[in-house]
Scaffold this motif. Structure first.
Motif, short mmCIF file in Angstrom:
data_model
loop_
_atom_site.label_atom_id
_atom_site.label_comp_id
_atom_site.label_asym_id
_atom_site.label_seq_id
_atom_site.Cartn_x
_atom_site.Cartn_y
_atom_site.Cartn_z
N GLU A 79 0.82 -1.21 0.00
CA GLU A 79 0.00 0.00 0.00
C GLU A 79 0.85 1.26 0.00
N THR A 80 2.02 1.19 0.61
CA THR A 80 2.92 2.33 0.61
C THR A 80 3.92 2.20 -0.52
N THR A 81 4.30 3.30 -1.10
CA THR A 81 5.27 3.27 -2.19
C THR A 81 6.71 3.26 -1.67
N ARG A 82 6.87 3.38 -0.36
CA ARG A 82 8.21 3.30 0.24
C ARG A 82 8.14 2.45 1.50
N PRO A 83 7.99 1.13 1.35
CA PRO A 83 7.84 0.26 2.51
C PRO A 83 9.11 0.21 3.35
N ARG A 84 8.91 0.00 4.63
CA ARG A 84 10.04 -0.19 5.56
C ARG A 84 10.22 -1.70 5.74
N ILE A 85 11.38 -2.17 5.35
CA ILE A 85 11.62 -3.61 5.21
C ILE A 85 12.72 -4.05 6.16
N VAL A 86 12.49 -5.17 6.83
CA VAL A 86 13.52 -5.83 7.64
C VAL A 86 13.96 -7.07 6.90
N THR A 87 15.27 -7.24 6.72
CA THR A 87 15.82 -8.42 6.07
C THR A 87 17.22 -8.66 6.63
N THR A 88 17.88 -9.71 6.14
CA THR A 88 19.23 -10.02 6.63
C THR A 88 20.27 -9.76 5.54
N THR A 89 21.50 -9.66 5.97
CA THR A 89 22.59 -9.49 5.02
C THR A 89 23.01 -10.82 4.40
N GLY A 90 22.29 -11.90 4.74
CA GLY A 90 22.64 -13.22 4.23
C GLY A 90 21.71 -13.74 3.15
N ALA A 116 16.12 -2.14 6.84
CA ALA A 116 16.86 -2.40 8.07
C ALA A 116 17.56 -3.75 7.89
N TRP A 117 18.88 -3.73 7.79
CA TRP A 117 19.67 -4.94 7.52
C TRP A 117 20.11 -5.58 8.83
N VAL A 118 19.82 -6.86 8.99
CA VAL A 118 20.21 -7.59 10.19
C VAL A 118 21.42 -8.44 9.85
N GLY A 119 22.52 -8.22 10.56
CA GLY A 119 23.74 -8.95 10.29
C GLY A 119 23.87 -10.21 11.13
N PRO A 120 24.92 -11.00 10.89
CA PRO A 120 25.14 -12.23 11.65
C PRO A 120 25.75 -11.94 13.02
N ASP A 121 25.78 -12.97 13.86
CA ASP A 121 26.44 -12.84 15.15
C ASP A 121 27.94 -13.04 14.98
N ASP A 122 28.66 -13.12 16.06
CA ASP A 122 30.12 -13.24 16.00
C ASP A 122 30.57 -14.53 15.36
N ALA A 123 29.70 -15.54 15.35
CA ALA A 123 30.04 -16.82 14.73
C ALA A 123 29.66 -16.85 13.25
N GLY A 124 29.10 -15.75 12.75
CA GLY A 124 28.72 -15.68 11.35
C GLY A 124 27.35 -16.25 11.05
N LEU A 125 26.54 -16.50 12.10
CA LEU A 125 25.22 -17.08 11.92
C LEU A 125 24.14 -16.03 12.17
N PHE A 126 23.00 -16.23 11.54
CA PHE A 126 21.88 -15.29 11.68
C PHE A 126 20.90 -15.83 12.72
N VAL A 131 8.79 -8.05 6.14
CA VAL A 131 9.97 -8.80 6.56
C VAL A 131 10.27 -9.82 5.46
N VAL A 132 11.53 -9.85 5.03
CA VAL A 132 11.98 -10.79 4.00
C VAL A 132 13.09 -11.64 4.61
N VAL A 133 12.85 -12.94 4.72
CA VAL A 133 13.82 -13.80 5.39
C VAL A 133 13.81 -15.19 4.75
N SER A 134 14.98 -15.79 4.65
CA SER A 134 15.10 -17.13 4.08
C SER A 134 14.81 -18.19 5.13
N GLN A 135 14.26 -19.32 4.67
CA GLN A 135 14.07 -20.46 5.55
C GLN A 135 15.40 -21.18 5.78
#
Length: 329
Positions: free
Chosen positions: A126-137, A158-168, A184-188
């Motif tokens: 509905e919005t032409t500029r959605p606010r999206i949460v996703t990961t850098t992976g 809003a980009w969510v990065g991995p933890d210190d072990a490289g995992l999301f 929200v866009v996220v991989s299984q």
């Protein structure tokens, strides 16, 4: 699209001969490997070992027969070939629905890429500029599309990065979701790490509590493990057949939660990514002033589809669903 001969389908016969026990190297070699005789012969001639866990899956022998039958229909009947082609696309939608645990085959929409499915969702917001949460992976295509929308001022990410072990971690994704989040866009299964994203239902629950929609990328899970789209309650799923279902490029999908499908009582969500196959009465060629959409997932179709891509994917999809993702996991 299957050949019209009446003999037993070799895929069904091979899976039946496996029995119900655990899969073993011996039983797979005896019953499943012969379904890939053409590619096996090529590997022997080149003296190669093909590790396809990350790339283009091996094609089944039957794939060539399916495509040949689709082409024969074109040669022999010309415009009447659309009947078997449309039958094949309906069959494709049904077997994908079975694979990912979607109750309604018409909620599965044919797409040529997972990215095309994502764009259809972005262009239905509905919005032409959605606010999206996703990961850098996320996979490169999804990552690139989201960055392009952000660069053009069509999304805030809003980009969510991995933890210190490289995992999301699900906790970090959940923390990034706020009352301002639209999507929200996220991989299984995360492409970058190969990890199954744990607590995916909790991510979806948090997003819905914030009135945000959720797209799950199943490209690296569908065919490798049960997806459970219907049970997860996500709004959308995207995926394709290039890898684990051995369907080659160009045969992908967007699955849509029933609450977003158009119906006689509600228009549902509408995407700008559309075309004449999304019309009600596609072949009637009527042109009312207001665009009238087809029912269910048909409203999310676009222009003339590349039918052979979906024909080529059927054999691999049917083998995977016959074996069962849970058995393969």
């Amino acid at each position: 699209m299957q050949t019209t001969e009446t003999h037993t389908d070799p895929i069904a016969e091979a899976v039946a001969n496996l029995g119900d026990g655990p899969l073993t190297e011996e039983s797979l070699a005896a019953h499943i490997h012969p379904l890939f005789s053409r590619v096996q012969q090529g590997l022997r001639e080149r003296d190669e070992i093909y590790l396809a866990n990350h790339s283009l899956g091996r094609p089944l022998d039957r794939m060539a027969d399916d495509v040949r039958a689709a082409l024969d229909a074109w040669y022999e009947t010309m415009d009447d070939a659309w009947q078997p082609w449309e039958d094949a696309m309906h069959r494709y939608r049904g077997v994908v629905a079975n694979l990912i645990g979607c109750a309604d085959p018409r909620a599965v929409v044919t797409k040529t890429s997972a990215g095309q499915g994502l764009r259809a969702v972005l262009n239905a917001m509905e919005t032409t500029r959605p606010r999206i949460v996703t990961t850098t992976g996320e996979f490169d295509s999804i990552d690139f599309i989201l960055k392009t929308y952000a660069h053009r001022g069509r999304a805030d990410i809003a980009w969510v990065g991995p933890d210190d072990a490289g995992l999301f971690q699900a906790e970090r994704i959940i923390e990034a979701i706020s009352s301002d989040t639209d999507l929200v866009v996220v991989s299984q299964i995360c492409y970058a790490t190969g990890q199954v994203i744990e607590h995916l239902p909790s991510i979806i629950e948090r997003a819905h509590a914030a009135h945000a929609l959720v797209v799950i990328d199943t490209y690296h899970s569908a065919g490798a493990m049960p997806v459970g789209f219907g049970d997860l309650g996500a709004d959308f799923a995207i995926g394709g057949n290039y890898k684990y279902t051995r369907g080659g490029p160009g045969a992908c999908w967007l699955a849509i939660n029933a609450q977003h499908l158009s119906a006689s009582s509600s228009p549902g969500m509408r995407t700008l990514d559309t075309g004449w196959f999304a019309k009600a009465g596609t072949m009637e060629f009527e042109r009312p002033d207001q665009p009238l959409l087809g029912s269910g997932g048909d409203a999310w179709l676009e222009s003339t589809p590349p039918v052979l891509a979906f024909v080529q994917a059927l054999a691999g999809l049917e083998l995977t669903t016959a074996l069962g993702p849970a058995r393969l996991a």
